[in-house]
Design an enzyme around this catalytic site. Structure first.
Site, mmCIF file in Angstrom:
data_model
loop_
_atom_site.group_PDB
_atom_site.id
_atom_site.type_symbol
_atom_site.label_atom_id
_atom_site.label_comp_id
_atom_site.label_asym_id
_atom_site.label_seq_id
_atom_site.Cartn_x
_atom_site.Cartn_y
_atom_site.Cartn_z
ATOM 1 N N ILE A 223 52.236 -16.556 -36.138
ATOM 2 C CA ILE A 223 51.211 -17.484 -35.628
ATOM 3 C C ILE A 223 51.048 -17.332 -34.113
ATOM 4 C CG2 ILE A 223 50.630 -19.937 -35.380
ATOM 5 C CD1 ILE A 223 52.055 -20.424 -38.080
ATOM 6 N N ASP A 265 64.384 -16.914 -23.337
ATOM 7 C CA ASP A 265 64.800 -17.798 -24.435
ATOM 8 C C ASP A 265 64.504 -19.218 -23.975
ATOM 9 O OD1 ASP A 265 66.139 -19.480 -26.154
ATOM 10 O OD2 ASP A 265 67.835 -18.109 -26.443
ATOM 11 N N ASN A 291 54.605 -22.744 -29.381
ATOM 12 C CA ASN A 291 54.565 -22.244 -30.755
ATOM 13 C C ASN A 291 55.931 -21.813 -31.272
ATOM 14 O OD1 ASN A 291 53.387 -20.609 -33.152
ATOM 15 N ND2 ASN A 291 54.513 -19.107 -31.930
ATOM 16 N N ALA A 292 56.816 -21.320 -30.393
ATOM 17 C CA ALA A 292 58.099 -20.768 -30.861
ATOM 18 C C ALA A 292 58.813 -21.797 -31.732
ATOM 19 C CB ALA A 292 58.975 -20.397 -29.666
ATOM 20 N N GLY A 293 59.284 -21.359 -32.874
ATOM 21 C CA GLY A 293 59.972 -22.281 -33.775
ATOM 22 C C GLY A 293 60.811 -21.502 -34.766
ATOM 23 N N LYS A 298 68.884 -25.750 -45.349
ATOM 24 C CA LYS A 298 70.013 -26.076 -46.253
ATOM 25 C C LYS A 298 69.894 -27.570 -46.526
ATOM 26 C CE LYS A 298 73.369 -22.757 -46.697
ATOM 27 N NZ LYS A 298 72.482 -21.613 -46.690
ATOM 28 N N LEU A 300 71.251 -31.266 -46.591
ATOM 29 C CA LEU A 300 72.024 -31.829 -45.480
ATOM 30 C C LEU A 300 73.536 -31.691 -45.672
ATOM 31 C CD1 LEU A 300 71.609 -33.261 -42.760
ATOM 32 C CD2 LEU A 300 72.017 -35.409 -43.950
ATOM 33 N N TYR A 356 64.639 -29.198 -39.696
ATOM 34 C CA TYR A 356 63.289 -28.729 -39.315
ATOM 35 C C TYR A 356 62.298 -29.898 -39.284
ATOM 36 C CZ TYR A 356 59.051 -25.789 -39.586
ATOM 37 O OH TYR A 356 57.834 -25.185 -39.348
HETATM 38 N N1 NAD Z 1 54.464 -20.167 -41.180
HETATM 39 C C1 NAD Z 1 54.229 -21.400 -41.597
HETATM 40 O O1 NAD Z 1 53.848 -21.629 -42.754
HETATM 41 C C2 NAD Z 1 54.394 -22.554 -40.654
HETATM 42 C C3 NAD Z 1 54.094 -23.833 -41.159
HETATM 43 C C4 NAD Z 1 54.232 -24.910 -40.309
HETATM 44 C C5 NAD Z 1 54.631 -24.735 -39.002
HETATM 45 N N2 NAD Z 1 54.918 -23.486 -38.544
HETATM 46 C C6 NAD Z 1 55.354 -23.368 -37.148
HETATM 47 O O2 NAD Z 1 54.537 -22.398 -36.498
HETATM 48 C C7 NAD Z 1 55.306 -21.754 -35.468
HETATM 49 C C8 NAD Z 1 55.259 -20.240 -35.648
HETATM 50 O O3 NAD Z 1 55.724 -19.927 -36.952
HETATM 51 P P1 NAD Z 1 55.727 -18.444 -37.527
HETATM 52 O O4 NAD Z 1 55.629 -18.579 -38.999
HETATM 53 O O5 NAD Z 1 54.752 -17.598 -36.805
HETATM 54 O O6 NAD Z 1 57.222 -18.012 -37.156
HETATM 55 P P2 NAD Z 1 57.853 -16.578 -36.867
HETATM 56 O O7 NAD Z 1 59.302 -16.702 -37.216
HETATM 57 O O8 NAD Z 1 57.059 -15.505 -37.536
HETATM 58 O O9 NAD Z 1 57.683 -16.415 -35.284
HETATM 59 C C9 NAD Z 1 58.348 -17.258 -34.368
HETATM 60 C C10 NAD Z 1 58.426 -16.580 -33.020
HETATM 61 O O10 NAD Z 1 59.144 -17.461 -32.134
HETATM 62 C C11 NAD Z 1 60.082 -16.700 -31.402
HETATM 63 N N3 NAD Z 1 61.227 -17.522 -30.959
HETATM 64 C C12 NAD Z 1 62.182 -18.068 -31.753
HETATM 65 N N4 NAD Z 1 63.093 -18.694 -31.007
HETATM 66 C C13 NAD Z 1 62.723 -18.546 -29.718
HETATM 67 C C14 NAD Z 1 63.292 -18.945 -28.482
HETATM 68 N N5 NAD Z 1 64.437 -19.625 -28.426
HETATM 69 N N6 NAD Z 1 62.654 -18.628 -27.333
HETATM 70 C C15 NAD Z 1 61.479 -17.939 -27.368
HETATM 71 N N7 NAD Z 1 60.905 -17.522 -28.521
HETATM 72 C C16 NAD Z 1 61.521 -17.810 -29.681
HETATM 73 C C17 NAD Z 1 60.520 -15.613 -32.379
HETATM 74 O O11 NAD Z 1 61.148 -14.522 -31.721
HETATM 75 C C18 NAD Z 1 59.208 -15.274 -33.052
HETATM 76 O O12 NAD Z 1 58.507 -14.264 -32.359
HETATM 77 C C19 NAD Z 1 56.720 -22.323 -35.560
HETATM 78 O O13 NAD Z 1 56.860 -23.394 -34.640
HETATM 79 C C20 NAD Z 1 56.766 -22.872 -36.975
HETATM 80 O O14 NAD Z 1 57.707 -23.889 -37.118
HETATM 81 C C21 NAD Z 1 54.809 -22.393 -39.344
#
Ligand code: NAD
Length: 450
Positions: A223, A265, A291-293, A298, A300, A356
């Site tokens: 994303i 980071d 956006n990073a997440g 698991k 709880l 989460y």
């Molecule tokens: N994919 C989904 O269905 C979905 C649904 C709801 C919410 N989200 C949220 O959207 C966001 C992006 O999700 P995604 O599916 O693209 O995830 P992804 O795992 O494909 O990408 C996440 C990116 O964040 C980076 N990252 C992780 N920890 C970091 C840190 N400590 N510092 C800097 N960068 C860091 C990773 O290296 C990675 O490039 C997240 O916040 C996720 O929770 C995703």
């Protein structure tokens, strides 16, 4: 990851089988592509209930976007001519009997809407109505919109815009978003438009983010990559941030967008300080997208404390610390936009995701809690809550759960990263200063938490 069911049900044999067995028959969504002629879907029907105060401004937006908007002589005039949008100004509906106007218009017109069409209902925020009957009628609109979103199918989406009295001229960017292909995976949402927190001046509608500096965390893939691409496509200079372990890929991503890479980071103790120093050297930000997440799922009882802490640190503590540091340290400019990425798990909760979901509910708290302070600095903070989006994160989900996640929404399919990115570009728009402290779901109207 490819959605095999979606492809199969759009073959003649798959279509027949799904219909015979009463299975969902999703239509592949029509998404916005850069350079596509025209932005709004065309033509639309525009109607208003008694004392509607928004039709004039809507007509102005339609004229500015070359959108053909037919205004029927009677709201329930029968017609079989197909249209791509139905827009109803319900802002003046003053009591329960007047809600019949809503019924009459949509009952007469709903069959005219072609597949991939858009429905937009506009109202007055109940909290801004001066009498009880008006407030009740306006609040009732939410139930109508959410039901229609579940009923219409064929990739049609339905939304409600509550426009505060005095903020009529602030709905432009939202009308353009919700009546276009950019909002293909947003359905059943309620958005409030208020007086803007800033004074944007002239807006370049073709490339509205020209001259703006955007920071996107987690920009290396999924994303975050789509957000960086869409913001750059809208004219922004993008700073792509991701962890040092992926610096080589990050450099390539940033170079492909004419932007800058920042390997950091976000949970590092010195992250806020480094970000402010970076802003001081290279330029302060106009847009910050948290956006990073990460997930570490698991139940709880089986979850380690380390898994709990790590998810909290990346998803919630870092956006909280970085947002306050940027606001207090003048790292974000007046007219700026902060956008948090929550999740429908943060709204509904989810099995095996207590860490989460806690972190993502906290992102909603951050958006709501920081909005007044941000507004005082002429900055907005909003959030998006994606549903099931096709990325590496969701590819890890076991097959049956993944299939359920994809189908359990009004559009019966998962979203694409660009769907989230387009919603973020709308919130980041210079003309979206009237939206603050809100969270919009990008989930195809998921049943989760609905
Ligand atoms: N994919 C989904 O269905 C979905 C649904 C709801 C919410 N989200 C949220 O959207 C966001 C992006 O999700 P995604 O599916 O693209 O995830 P992804 O795992 O494909 O990408 C996440 C990116 O964040 C980076 N990252 C992780 N920890 C970091 C840190 N400590 N510092 C800097 N960068 C860091 C990773 O290296 C990675 O490039 C997240 O916040 C996720 O929770 C995703």
């Amino acid at each position: 990851m490819a959605d095999g069911y979606l492809s199969f049900t759009n073959t003649p044999w798959g279509h027949w089988l799904a219909r015979t067995l009463g299975l969902p028959q999703p239509l592949p969504l029509q998404r916005y592509r850069p350079g596509q002629a025209g932005n709004l879907l065309n033509p639309v029907v525009l109607a208003a209930g008694p004392q509607g105060r928004l039709s004039g401004e809507l007509q102005r937006i339609f004229a500015a976007t070359d959108t053909v908007a037919a205004v029927p002589a009677r709201i329930d005039a029968p017609s079989t001519v197909k249209v791509r949008g139905l827009v109803f100004d319900a802002s003046g509906l003053a009591d329960v009997p007047q809600l019949d106007e809503l019924y009459r218009f949509f009952h007469a017109n709903v069959r005219r809407l072609s597949a991939h069409g858009r429905v937009l209902v506009l109202g007055t925020p109940p909290e801004h109505c001066t009498d009880l009957a008006h407030a009740v009628a306006q609040r009732a609109l939410e139930g109508f919109v959410r039901s229609l979103g579940k009923e219409l199918r064929r990739a049609i989406t339905v939304q409600l815009l509550y426009v505060q009295p005095g903020a009529e001229t602030e709905m432009d960017s939202s009308v353009r978003f919700f009546l276009s292909r950019r909002s293909a995976y947003v359905c059943g949402q309620v958005v409030r438009i208020a007086e803007p927190v800033d004074f944007p001046g002239d807006i370049l509608w073709d490339k509205p983010l020209t001259g703006r500096r955007a920071l996107v965390t987690g920009a290396c893939r999924g994303i975050g990559l789509a957000i960086a691409q869409v913001l750059a496509g809208e004219g922004a200079q993008v700073v792509c941030l991701d962890i040092p372990a992926v610096e080589a890929e990050l450099q390539l991503v940033a170079a492909s967008l004419g932007g800058t890479a920042l390997a950091l980071d976000i949970t590092a103790p010195e992250a806020a300080e480094r970000l402010l120093a970076f802003a001081g050297e290279q330029g302060t930000f106009d847009i910050v997208v948290h956006n990073a997440g990460i997930t570490q799922d698991k139940t709880l009882a089986k979850m380690t404390e380390a898994a709990w802490r790590k998810v909290m640190a990346v998803n919630l503590e870092a956006p909280l610390r970085l947002s306050t540091a940027l606001l207090e340290g003048q790292g974000i400019n007046p007219g700026g936009r902060i956008i948090g990425v929550s999740s429908i798990a943060g709204i509904a909760g989810n099995l095996g995701q207590s860490n989460y979901a806690t972190s993502k509910a906290g992102v909603i708290g951050l958006v709501q809690g920081l909005a007044p302070l941000a507004a005082r600095r002429q900055v907005t903070i909003n959030g998006v809550a994606p549903g099931f989006i096709e990325t590496q994160m969701t590819a890890k989900i076991p097959l049956l759960l993944r299939e359920a996640g994809r189908r359990m929404n009004s559009l019966a399919q998962g979203g694409q990263p660009e769907d989230v990115a387009q919603a973020i570009a709308w919130l980041a728009h210079p003309a979206s200063g009237g939206i603050n402290g809100q969270v919009v779901r990008v989930c195809g109207q998921s049943l989760m938490g609905a």
